[in-house]
Design an enzyme around this catalytic site. Structure first.
Site, PDB file in Angstrom:
ATOM      1  N   SER A  12       0.824  -1.212   0.000  1.00  0.00           N
ATOM      2  CA  SER A  12       0.000   0.000   0.000  1.00  0.00           C
ATOM      3  C   SER A  12       0.855   1.257   0.000  1.00  0.00           C
ATOM      4  CB  SER A  12      -0.935   0.008   1.212  1.00  0.00           C
ATOM      5  OG  SER A  12      -0.191  -0.116   2.413  1.00  0.00           O
ATOM      6  N   TYR A  49       5.252   2.485  -0.673  1.00  0.00           N
ATOM      7  CA  TYR A  49       6.524   1.973  -1.177  1.00  0.00           C
ATOM      8  C   TYR A  49       7.710   2.399  -0.309  1.00  0.00           C
ATOM      9  CZ  TYR A  49       3.879   0.324  -5.123  1.00  0.00           C
ATOM     10  OH  TYR A  49       2.959  -0.337  -5.895  1.00  0.00           O
ATOM     11  N   HIS A  50       7.681   1.929   0.919  1.00  0.00           N
ATOM     12  CA  HIS A  50       8.820   1.937   1.832  1.00  0.00           C
ATOM     13  C   HIS A  50       8.758   0.580   2.501  1.00  0.00           C
ATOM     14  CE1 HIS A  50      11.781   3.932   4.586  1.00  0.00           C
ATOM     15  NE2 HIS A  50      11.421   2.869   5.321  1.00  0.00           N
ATOM     16  N   PHE A  51       9.802  -0.224   2.364  1.00  0.00           N
ATOM     17  CA  PHE A  51       9.698  -1.627   2.751  1.00  0.00           C
ATOM     18  C   PHE A  51       9.300  -1.774   4.223  1.00  0.00           C
ATOM     19  CE2 PHE A  51      11.213  -5.794   4.100  1.00  0.00           C
ATOM     20  CZ  PHE A  51      10.627  -6.586   3.127  1.00  0.00           C
ATOM     21  N   HIS A  52       8.342  -2.660   4.453  1.00  0.00           N
ATOM     22  CA  HIS A  52       7.845  -2.913   5.797  1.00  0.00           C
ATOM     23  C   HIS A  52       7.334  -4.338   5.878  1.00  0.00           C
ATOM     24  CE1 HIS A  52       4.538  -1.394   3.308  1.00  0.00           C
ATOM     25  NE2 HIS A  52       3.697  -2.085   4.076  1.00  0.00           N
TER      26      HIS A  52
END
Length: 317
Positions: A248, A250-253
């Site tokens: 959802s 685009y910052h890796f989590h």
């Protein structure tokens, strides 16, 4: 105008309903699109998305939130996102969670609107030609709320664990409760690990993972289990850790949920990849996610829907 402690109900009372854009009786939630004042002048308004979750709702009673809600308390506010707890009038055991996005962009409206799904196959070539340019086009402001957490500007008191490897050239992370959790119901426990990036580096999605990230992923797995056991007595094997693709944001989590929490749409095949499987695949081939064809669901409101649907005809069976 924004949320002020002690005046949350007054603020939500200014909400003007435009449309009910989603209803989910299984999740006991409903999502409303409308407007809220942008300042002291009530004539100036901007779009807002409000999600009410826990009990089943009749859309007809949601036209005036101030007459529906008995009390509202602000939990957290970060950039354009706010999370509140509230109670309904004249109902027993009616606590509910309220999520507000204000001001809401076109992307937010599409994301939260009910939509039909298709299953697409994304080859490495389609990723480079269609998906990667789409991700590259996102402005940094779209994940400002994530950076606020990583920079300790927001939700500092909620941090459960932090790894500072990014200060030494590696990839660090922190673990906090996810906004979807009510912070009390252990059977619905929901945490998230947000990655700290070293200077000049990025890590936006599953596609960018390589063997270099194995220490990061193993550490998240290990400390998530430790935290859940020490704080909430969740036993070994009591967690489900997974990565979304497409995510959802685009910052890796990494999502961390109670293994008994099965009502989440985001855990379905075609979106969720178990962290254990991700680690195992990287151990077999450190560049495997740059080589794989990935299949996943896309909603009709997603910006990738039209180009990816058209591209399916170019794939060989």
């Amino acid at each position: 105008m924004t949320f002020t402690v002690g005046r949350e109900l007054e603020f939500l009372g200014n909400f003007q309903l435009t449309d009910v854009i989603n209803e989910d009786p299984v999740a006991h939630s409903i999502t409303l699109l409308g407007t809220l004042p942008t300042g002291t002048d009530s004539d100036k308004r901007d779009r807002a998305i409000i999600t009410l979750q826990k009990t089943a709702f009749d859309a007809a009673e949601l036209e005036h939130l101030d007459s529906l809600l008995a009390s509202v308390k602000l939990l957290e506010s970060n950039d354009i996102y706010s999370w509140l707890m509230g109670s309904l009038k004249d109902r027993d055991n009616s606590d509910l969670k309220i999520n507000v996005i204000f001001p809401a962009t076109d992307v937010h409206v599409r994301k939260y609107t009910r939509q039909s799904l298709i299953l697409v196959r994304e080859t490495p070539e389609l990723y480079e030609r269609i998906v990667r340019p789409y991700i590259d086009a996102f402005p940094p402001s779209r994940i400002e709320w994530v950076q606020n957490i990583l920079d300790h500007k927001k939700e500092v008191e909620k941090i459960l664990h932090e790894d500072d490897s990014h200060l030494r050239g590696g990839f660090g992370y922190l673990i906090i409760p996810d906004m979807k959790w009510d912070l009390t119901t252990v059977s619905a426990l929901y945490l998230v690990a947000l990655v700290h990036l070293p200077p000049g580096r990025s890590l936006r999605s599953l596609r960018e993972l390589t063997q270099e990230h194995l220490p990061l992923l193993r550490s998240i797995r290990r400390h998530a289990a430790r935290i859940a056991n020490q704080r909430w007595n969740v036993p070994d094997g009591g967690l489900r850790l997974f990565v979304h693709y497409q995510p959802s944001y685009y910052h890796f989590h990494v999502h961390i949920v109670n293994a008994n929490y099965t009502g989440l749409a985001g855990q379905s095949v075609g979106q969720a990849h178990l962290l254990d499987d991700v680690i195992s695949l990287l151990e077999l081939d450190g560049d495997i996610f740059q080589k794989l064809t990935l299949s996943y669901n896309l909603g009709s409101q997603h910006a990738l829907y039209t180009p990816m649907q058209a591209a399916q005809a170019t794939l060989t069976s």
